[in-house]
Scaffold this motif. Structure first.
Motif, PDB file in Angstrom:
ATOM      1  N   MET A 115      24.341   5.710 -10.632  1.00  7.93           N
ATOM      2  CA  MET A 115      24.248   5.127 -12.363  1.00  7.93           C
ATOM      3  C   MET A 115      25.269   4.088 -12.511  1.00  7.93           C
ATOM      4  O   MET A 115      26.485   4.277 -11.826  1.00  7.93           O
ATOM      5  CB  MET A 115      24.589   6.471 -13.067  1.00  7.93           C
ATOM      6  CG  MET A 115      25.925   7.055 -13.020  1.00  7.93           C
ATOM      7  SD  MET A 115      26.199   8.364 -14.148  1.00  7.93           S
ATOM      8  CE  MET A 115      27.724   8.967 -13.395  1.00  7.93           C
ATOM      9  N   VAL A 116      24.953   3.106 -13.273  1.00  3.26           N
ATOM     10  CA  VAL A 116      25.885   2.131 -13.754  1.00  3.26           C
ATOM     11  C   VAL A 116      25.751   1.906 -15.108  1.00  3.26           C
ATOM     12  O   VAL A 116      24.544   2.275 -15.756  1.00  3.26           O
ATOM     13  CB  VAL A 116      25.596   0.814 -12.837  1.00  3.26           C
ATOM     14  CG1 VAL A 116      26.004   1.168 -11.557  1.00  3.26           C
ATOM     15  CG2 VAL A 116      24.369   0.109 -13.288  1.00  3.26           C
ATOM     16  N   ARG A 117      26.574   1.373 -15.971  1.00  8.42           N
ATOM     17  CA  ARG A 117      26.496   1.151 -17.398  1.00  8.42           C
ATOM     18  C   ARG A 117      26.836  -0.369 -17.597  1.00  8.42           C
ATOM     19  O   ARG A 117      27.709  -0.677 -17.092  1.00  8.42           O
ATOM     20  CB  ARG A 117      27.261   2.135 -18.086  1.00  8.42           C
ATOM     21  CG  ARG A 117      27.086   1.986 -19.924  1.00  8.42           C
ATOM     22  CD  ARG A 117      28.085   2.689 -20.491  1.00  8.42           C
ATOM     23  NE  ARG A 117      29.324   1.745 -20.574  1.00  8.42           N
ATOM     24  CZ  ARG A 117      30.486   1.763 -20.309  1.00  8.42           C
ATOM     25  NH1 ARG A 117      30.937   3.273 -20.137  1.00  8.42           N
ATOM     26  NH2 ARG A 117      31.539   0.879 -20.633  1.00  8.42           N
ATOM     27  N   ILE A 118      25.902  -0.966 -18.124  1.00  6.84           N
ATOM     28  CA  ILE A 118      26.130  -2.362 -18.323  1.00  6.84           C
ATOM     29  C   ILE A 118      26.330  -2.751 -19.865  1.00  6.84           C
ATOM     30  O   ILE A 118      25.605  -2.172 -20.760  1.00  6.84           O
ATOM     31  CB  ILE A 118      24.950  -3.140 -17.899  1.00  6.84           C
ATOM     32  CG1 ILE A 118      24.725  -3.139 -16.341  1.00  6.84           C
ATOM     33  CG2 ILE A 118      25.116  -4.778 -18.230  1.00  6.84           C
ATOM     34  CD1 ILE A 118      23.363  -3.459 -15.824  1.00  6.84           C
ATOM     35  N   ASP A 119      27.577  -3.528 -20.182  1.00  5.49           N
ATOM     36  CA  ASP A 119      27.796  -3.864 -21.737  1.00  5.49           C
ATOM     37  C   ASP A 119      27.170  -5.235 -21.965  1.00  5.49           C
ATOM     38  O   ASP A 119      27.340  -6.161 -20.907  1.00  5.49           O
ATOM     39  CB  ASP A 119      29.130  -3.712 -21.788  1.00  5.49           C
ATOM     40  CG  ASP A 119      29.778  -2.249 -21.658  1.00  5.49           C
ATOM     41  OD1 ASP A 119      28.977  -1.378 -21.584  1.00  5.49           O
ATOM     42  OD2 ASP A 119      30.937  -2.327 -21.383  1.00  5.49           O
ATOM     43  N   PHE A 120      26.896  -5.490 -23.127  1.00  7.34           N
ATOM     44  CA  PHE A 120      26.345  -7.024 -23.301  1.00  7.34           C
ATOM     45  C   PHE A 120      26.233  -7.075 -24.853  1.00  7.34           C
ATOM     46  O   PHE A 120      26.492  -6.012 -25.508  1.00  7.34           O
ATOM     47  CB  PHE A 120      24.764  -7.036 -22.602  1.00  7.34           C
ATOM     48  CG  PHE A 120      23.869  -5.926 -23.257  1.00  7.34           C
ATOM     49  CD1 PHE A 120      23.220  -6.190 -24.524  1.00  7.34           C
ATOM     50  CD2 PHE A 120      23.653  -4.975 -22.568  1.00  7.34           C
ATOM     51  CE1 PHE A 120      22.232  -5.227 -24.840  1.00  7.34           C
ATOM     52  CE2 PHE A 120      22.711  -3.850 -23.201  1.00  7.34           C
ATOM     53  CZ  PHE A 120      21.990  -4.114 -24.179  1.00  7.34           C
ATOM     54  N   PHE A 121      26.285  -8.390 -25.179  1.00  9.77           N
ATOM     55  CA  PHE A 121      26.173  -9.026 -26.518  1.00  9.77           C
ATOM     56  C   PHE A 121      24.912  -9.413 -26.855  1.00  9.77           C
ATOM     57  O   PHE A 121      24.051  -9.869 -25.942  1.00  9.77           O
ATOM     58  CB  PHE A 121      27.011  -9.984 -27.048  1.00  9.77           C
ATOM     59  CG  PHE A 121      28.547  -9.622 -27.044  1.00  9.77           C
ATOM     60  CD1 PHE A 121      29.205  -8.533 -27.871  1.00  9.77           C
ATOM     61  CD2 PHE A 121      29.404 -10.227 -25.864  1.00  9.77           C
ATOM     62  CE1 PHE A 121      30.372  -8.172 -27.920  1.00  9.77           C
ATOM     63  CE2 PHE A 121      30.769  -9.738 -26.186  1.00  9.77           C
ATOM     64  CZ  PHE A 121      31.151  -8.972 -27.091  1.00  9.77           C
ATOM     65  N   LEU A 122      24.315  -9.159 -27.912  1.00  7.69           N
ATOM     66  CA  LEU A 122      22.798  -9.997 -28.522  1.00  7.69           C
ATOM     67  C   LEU A 122      23.530 -10.769 -29.520  1.00  7.69           C
ATOM     68  O   LEU A 122      24.000 -10.562 -30.646  1.00  7.69           O
ATOM     69  CB  LEU A 122      21.916  -8.985 -29.191  1.00  7.69           C
ATOM     70  CG  LEU A 122      20.828  -9.348 -29.830  1.00  7.69           C
ATOM     71  CD1 LEU A 122      20.044 -10.409 -28.702  1.00  7.69           C
ATOM     72  CD2 LEU A 122      19.978  -8.592 -30.258  1.00  7.69           C
ATOM     73  N   GLU A 123      23.416 -12.114 -29.257  1.00 10.20           N
ATOM     74  CA  GLU A 123      24.182 -13.166 -30.091  1.00 10.20           C
ATOM     75  C   GLU A 123      23.373 -13.232 -31.370  1.00 10.20           C
ATOM     76  O   GLU A 123      22.042 -13.373 -31.485  1.00 10.20           O
ATOM     77  CB  GLU A 123      24.099 -14.630 -29.409  1.00 10.20           C
ATOM     78  CG  GLU A 123      24.981 -15.496 -30.184  1.00 10.20           C
ATOM     79  CD  GLU A 123      24.981 -16.879 -29.321  1.00 10.20           C
ATOM     80  OE1 GLU A 123      26.212 -17.600 -29.368  1.00 10.20           O
ATOM     81  OE2 GLU A 123      24.238 -17.215 -28.584  1.00 10.20           O
ATOM     82  N   ASN A 124      24.002 -13.354 -32.513  1.00  8.35           N
ATOM     83  CA  ASN A 124      23.384 -12.985 -33.676  1.00  8.35           C
ATOM     84  C   ASN A 124      22.160 -14.474 -34.072  1.00  8.35           C
ATOM     85  O   ASN A 124      21.302 -14.153 -34.506  1.00  8.35           O
ATOM     86  CB  ASN A 124      24.455 -13.269 -34.954  1.00  8.35           C
ATOM     87  CG  ASN A 124      25.003 -12.091 -34.966  1.00  8.35           C
ATOM     88  OD1 ASN A 124      24.699 -10.962 -34.443  1.00  8.35           O
ATOM     89  ND2 ASN A 124      26.309 -12.164 -35.507  1.00  8.35           N
ATOM     90  N   ASP A 125      22.692 -15.622 -33.811  1.00  3.10           N
ATOM     91  CA  ASP A 125      21.725 -16.883 -34.299  1.00  3.10           C
ATOM     92  C   ASP A 125      20.833 -17.161 -33.200  1.00  3.10           C
ATOM     93  O   ASP A 125      19.828 -17.612 -33.573  1.00  3.10           O
ATOM     94  CB  ASP A 125      22.693 -17.929 -34.392  1.00  3.10           C
ATOM     95  CG  ASP A 125      23.704 -17.877 -35.771  1.00  3.10           C
ATOM     96  OD1 ASP A 125      23.344 -16.935 -36.597  1.00  3.10           O
ATOM     97  OD2 ASP A 125      24.762 -18.341 -35.664  1.00  3.10           O
TER      98      ASP A 125
END
Length: 334
Positions: free
Chosen positions: A278-288
């Motif tokens: 198992m791994v966990r990946i962190d990410f952003f979803l850019e607003n614009d």
């Protein structure tokens, strides 16, 4: 006959405290009718098992065996629950490769690589639909001119963090130029995080964390995403571990198209980095722009009852016992 599992906990960094909590939860959820589980503590001073009577028994590091009640316990698998070094940086994995014991995590090379945020980003740079914040990687011998190097290539605000390490230790969000030097020094001086610092441009968007693993049928399974909303300036150490500072929404309200896109991206990351377990990946979803930006990957993600992965496992309709049992069976197939 039960399979003998060494559940490895502790570690050499400040993250050991979290490791103890993670391993205690995993121990409580594993199927004790199927597995004979020994919690093995690893510190800089000793590797040991504490019996029910409270007696400490040393691990023989030559072959990772345990003498108990005049018999030798030989382990068939290591379930690694050590956050930070040596469990997450490839050192334990290299050791278990040498003594011939399979383990539940990524291999030594992947573990070492993914502890280095800058190198990981370089490997992922050309993946379809994945975006990376502009960044500067700083080495110790560049410390004197670090501010100039950053200001020449990046625009405020910045995230400044150690290039290795976890739990957001040594990390600072910099909003004005006068704060940059202090933030860089803080990241360089953070204990047990290496001698490199990465500075990234700020991405204005929603923050998510999502687990992915390979099941016993060999299929990659993406767990439901967790959205992270914190009252802090960013998701720092206090936000992660002090109750009440962060709202975690599992599953979150990504639309169907977004779920499909990020699911494919996460699978591509898993394959590109040759992940296991198992791994966990962190990410952003850019607003614009609706673009997904990679933050980092965690190859030994936290496993307390409130941690992201257990939340996501439950949201997927699984029990933790089923999930951890799957990780064990896949690792034993190696």
């Amino acid at each position: 006959m039960k399979t003998k599992i060494a559940l490895i906990t502790g570690g050499y960094t400040g993250e050991a405290e979290v490791s103890f909590k993670s391993s205690a939860f995993v121990y409580s959820q594993l199927d004790h009718n199927k597995y004979d589980i020994y919690q093995i503590t690893i510190t800089k001073d000793a590797w040991f098992y504490v019996s029910d009577s409270g007696i400490k028994h040393a691990i023989n590091k030559e072959d990772f065996t345990l003498v108990l009640d005049d018999s030798i316990v030989q382990f068939e698998l290591a379930f690694i629950m050590v956050h930070g070094s040596p469990g997450e940086d490839g050192r334990l994995q290299s050791y278990f490769d040498l003594v011939g014991i399979p383990y539940t995590s990524c291999d030594a090379l992947t573990s070492a690589l993914t502890m280095n945020k800058g190198y990981t980003k370089a490997i992922l740079a050309d993946l379809n639909d994945l975006f990376l914040a502009k960044s500067v990687l700083l080495f110790e011998n560049q410390r004197a001119q670090a501010v100039e190097l950053v200001e020449d290539k990046l625009s405020l605000p910045y995230f400044v963090k150690p290039n290795a390490g976890g739990s957001s230790i040594g990390m600072t969000k910099v909003k004005v130029a006068d704060e940059l030097k202090v933030a860089i020094d803080k990241a360089f001086d953070a204990e047990n995080t290496g001698s490199q610092v990465i500075v990234e441009e700020f991405v204005n968007g929603r923050e998510f964390s999502e687990g992915i693993y390979r099941n016993v049928d060999g299929e990659l399974v993406v767990l439901p995403a967790t959205e992270v909303k914190t009252t802090r300036e960013f998701f720092d150490f206090e936000a992660k571990y002090i109750p009440g500072l962060t709202e975690e929404i599992t599953p979150t309200d990504l639309d169907v198209n977004q779920q499909l896109r990020i699911g494919k991206i996460l699978k591509d990351i898993y394959v590109r980095l040759n992940c296991k377990g198992m791994v966990r990946i962190d990410f952003f979803l850019e607003n614009d722009t609706d673009k997904f930006y990679f933050i980092e990957i965690n190859t030994i993600p936290g496993q307390t009852p409130q941690s992201f992965i257990p939340q996501q496992v439950r949201a997927a309709g699984l029990t933790e016992q089923e999930f951890y049992g799957n990780l064990i069976e896949v690792a034993l197939k190696k």
